[in-house]
Design an enzyme around this catalytic site. Structure first.
Site, short mmCIF file in Angstrom:
data_model
loop_
_atom_site.label_atom_id
_atom_site.label_comp_id
_atom_site.label_asym_id
_atom_site.label_seq_id
_atom_site.Cartn_x
_atom_site.Cartn_y
_atom_site.Cartn_z
N ALA A 1 -3.83 7.76 -5.05
CA ALA A 1 -2.43 7.33 -5.17
C ALA A 1 -2.48 5.87 -5.57
O ALA A 1 -2.81 5.00 -4.76
CB ALA A 1 -1.72 7.52 -3.83
N GLY B 1 0.83 -1.21 0.00
CA GLY B 1 0.00 0.00 0.00
C GLY B 1 0.86 1.24 0.00
O GLY B 1 2.07 1.17 -0.20
N ASN B 2 0.25 2.39 0.20
CA ASN B 2 1.02 3.64 0.27
C ASN B 2 0.39 4.55 1.32
O ASN B 2 -0.62 4.20 1.93
CB ASN B 2 1.10 4.31 -1.11
CG ASN B 2 -0.26 4.72 -1.62
OD1 ASN B 2 -0.91 5.59 -1.05
ND2 ASN B 2 -0.71 4.07 -2.69
N ARG B 3 0.97 5.73 1.50
CA ARG B 3 0.59 6.57 2.65
C ARG B 3 -0.60 7.49 2.39
O ARG B 3 -0.91 8.33 3.23
CB ARG B 3 1.80 7.41 3.08
CG ARG B 3 2.87 6.58 3.78
CD ARG B 3 4.05 7.47 4.15
NE ARG B 3 3.63 8.65 4.86
CZ ARG B 3 4.19 9.85 4.73
NH1 ARG B 3 5.22 10.01 3.93
NH2 ARG B 3 3.74 10.88 5.41
N SER B 4 -1.26 7.37 1.26
CA SER B 4 -2.36 8.28 0.98
C SER B 4 -3.47 8.18 2.03
O SER B 4 -3.89 7.07 2.39
CB SER B 4 -2.96 7.95 -0.39
OG SER B 4 -4.14 8.69 -0.57
#
Ligand code: CTP
Length: 220
Positions: A96, A29-32
């Site tokens: 994102a 995943g990512n930090r969005s």
């Protein structure tokens, strides 16, 4: 900004960070946080648009008065976008999106056993903005940590966008997981508008001001 300037328009907004499963309990995943996309959806709603929000997992409550579709992966987001844009005037991709996904997803939880390292093969996800075609206006975001304007211009060209919101994610209080953002708007005609630090809701209204302007240019 005019409260009713998007009456009769349908705006599709994506938000959040897509997740690509590795096994039943893990993902990439990512930090969005989803805040920029949600702010856009709420601002478009408040200006009279019919809004479809396609969101990857976030901790934010669904905004009232907006049709919300929840997705997890990039492929699911693409399917939802393709469906939603059929009657859209504009697509704003604030999500994102993961660029890679595991080539295979393990059916059972991966056990570590005695292995000291683990390699996961990743393959590209679809590029939603590039692949989704239609007459609607396309707005992208460019999250960059270097060469902000040059990289954003390249994305505007390569993805066939009408407008790109260039976001320096290394600036303090800008980008992921904060309520403020410092962005530069670049359009197809080469106009560059550097905005000061402002709330994500204010950024959303600035982006929508440009969407209203470009929609008017296109219809005249
Ligand atoms: N985007 C998309 N599909 C992808 C990746 C990105 O539609 N598979 C969209 C994003 O929602 C954003 C824009 O493309 O509006 C640019 O995303 P960004 O992550 O900045 O760029 P990438 O195209 O992924 O390029 P790179 O990660 O190499 O900078």
């Amino acid at each position: 900004m005019n409260k009713g300037d998007l009456i009769g328009k349908c705006i599709v907004v994506t938000a959040g960070g897509t997740q690509e499963p590795i096994d039943p309990v893990r993902h990439i995943g990512n930090r969005s946080s989803g805040r920029m996309g949600y702010a856009l959806a709420e601002a478009a709603r408040d200006r009279g648009a019919e809004v479809r929000l396609i969101t990857a997992t976030t901790s934010l409550p669904d905004p009232a008065g907006v049709e919300v579709m929840h997705v997890r992966t990039t492929t699911e987001m693409k399917t939802a976008v393709v469906e939603a844009v059929t009657k859209a005037d504009a697509l704003i991709m604030a999500a994102a999106v993961a660029d890679y996904q595991p080539k295979t997803v393990a059916k059972a939880k991966i056990k570590k056993e005695s292995a000291q390292s683990l390699t996961i093969e990743l393959v590209r996800t679809p590029d939603i903005l590039s692949e989704v075609k239609g007459k609607f206006l396309k707005v992208g975001f460019a999250a960059e940590s270097e060469d902000l304007i040059a990289n954003a211009r390249k994305k505007l060209e390569n993805k066939g966008l009408d407008l790109i919101v260039a976001n320096d994610i290394t600036a303090a209080d800008s980008g992921f997981d904060v309520d403020t953002n410092k962005v530069t708007l670049i359009d197809r005609k080469g106009r560059v508008e550097e905005l000061p630090m402002m709330s994500k809701r204010e950024v959303a209204d600035k982006v929508l001001d440009r969407v209203v302007g470009i929609l008017a240019e296109k219809s005249s």
